[in-house]
Write a protein that holds these residues in place. Structure first.
Motif, PDB file in Angstrom:
ATOM      1  N   ARG A  15      36.083  41.630  28.520  1.00 12.61           N
ATOM      2  CA  ARG A  15      34.867  42.032  29.233  1.00 12.61           C
ATOM      3  C   ARG A  15      35.199  42.572  30.616  1.00 12.61           C
ATOM      4  O   ARG A  15      34.752  43.656  31.011  1.00 12.61           O
ATOM      5  CB  ARG A  15      33.916  40.828  29.343  1.00 12.61           C
ATOM      6  N   SER A  17      38.075  43.671  31.723  1.00 14.00           N
ATOM      7  CA  SER A  17      38.919  44.868  31.695  1.00 14.00           C
ATOM      8  C   SER A  17      38.086  46.137  31.527  1.00 14.00           C
ATOM      9  O   SER A  17      38.519  47.221  31.908  1.00 14.00           O
ATOM     10  CB  SER A  17      39.961  44.782  30.578  1.00 14.00           C
ATOM     11  N   ARG A  18      36.900  45.988  30.961  1.00 13.34           N
ATOM     12  CA  ARG A  18      35.987  47.123  30.791  1.00 13.34           C
ATOM     13  C   ARG A  18      34.987  47.229  31.941  1.00 13.34           C
ATOM     14  O   ARG A  18      34.112  48.087  31.935  1.00 13.34           O
ATOM     15  CB  ARG A  18      35.221  47.010  29.471  1.00 13.34           C
ATOM     16  N   LEU A  20      32.636  45.072  32.719  1.00  8.00           N
ATOM     17  CA  LEU A  20      31.309  44.635  32.276  1.00  8.00           C
ATOM     18  C   LEU A  20      30.961  43.282  32.879  1.00  8.00           C
ATOM     19  O   LEU A  20      31.844  42.442  33.098  1.00  8.00           O
ATOM     20  CB  LEU A  20      31.280  44.523  30.745  1.00  8.00           C
ATOM     21  N   ILE A  56      31.779  45.726  24.188  1.00  9.18           N
ATOM     22  CA  ILE A  56      33.038  45.909  24.912  1.00  9.18           C
ATOM     23  C   ILE A  56      33.711  47.227  24.536  1.00  9.18           C
ATOM     24  O   ILE A  56      34.427  47.819  25.333  1.00  9.18           O
ATOM     25  CB  ILE A  56      33.984  44.709  24.655  1.00  9.18           C
ATOM     26  N   GLY A  57      33.464  47.689  23.311  1.00 14.08           N
ATOM     27  CA  GLY A  57      34.077  48.945  22.859  1.00 14.08           C
ATOM     28  C   GLY A  57      35.426  48.737  22.209  1.00 14.08           C
ATOM     29  O   GLY A  57      36.321  49.573  22.333  1.00 14.08           O
ATOM     30  N   VAL A  58      35.576  47.584  21.527  1.00 15.42           N
ATOM     31  CA  VAL A  58      36.817  47.292  20.814  1.00 15.42           C
ATOM     32  C   VAL A  58      36.480  46.891  19.376  1.00 15.42           C
ATOM     33  O   VAL A  58      35.329  46.591  19.060  1.00 15.42           O
ATOM     34  CB  VAL A  58      37.626  46.152  21.491  1.00 15.42           C
TER      35      VAL A  58
END
Length: 100
Positions: A15, A17-18, A20, A56-58
């Motif tokens: 979280r 690292s993005r 957020l 998160i986009g993963v």
């Protein structure tokens, strides 16, 4: 550290690292629930892991992998190789068009 704690640490790291905040997950969970996941107090369902990963986009497997990730670079490489080999082996035994 036990598994839920390791999952929480990985979730928080992904979280952050993005860039957020916990509030960015309000469409899929409350801030309180997300906090309890990150502290290793609650256990998410598979559906919840997918929802969190989407925000998160993963890939959802990435969040699970973070819970099992070894601390060394060599250990991480070995884990990825092992998972790849296991998936390859399992897929060889599956019929090509099997949906379930």
């Amino acid at each position: 550290m036990e598994l839920l704690g390791r999952f929480g640490v990985g979730l928080r790291a992904a979280r952050k690292s993005r860039g957020l905040t916990q509030e960015d997950f309000s469409t899929v969970s409350s801030r309180t629930y997300l906090s309890s996941l990150e502290r290793g107090i609650k256990s998410p369902t598979i559906s919840k892991i997918e929802d969190l990963a989407t925000i998160i986009g993963v890939h959802p497997v990435t969040l699970l992998a973070l819970a099992y990730l070894p601390s060394t670079v060599d250990g991480r490489s070995e884990m990825c190789s092992q998972i790849s080999a296991e998936i390859h082996s399992l897929l060889q035994d599956m019929p090509a068009n099997e949906d379930s």
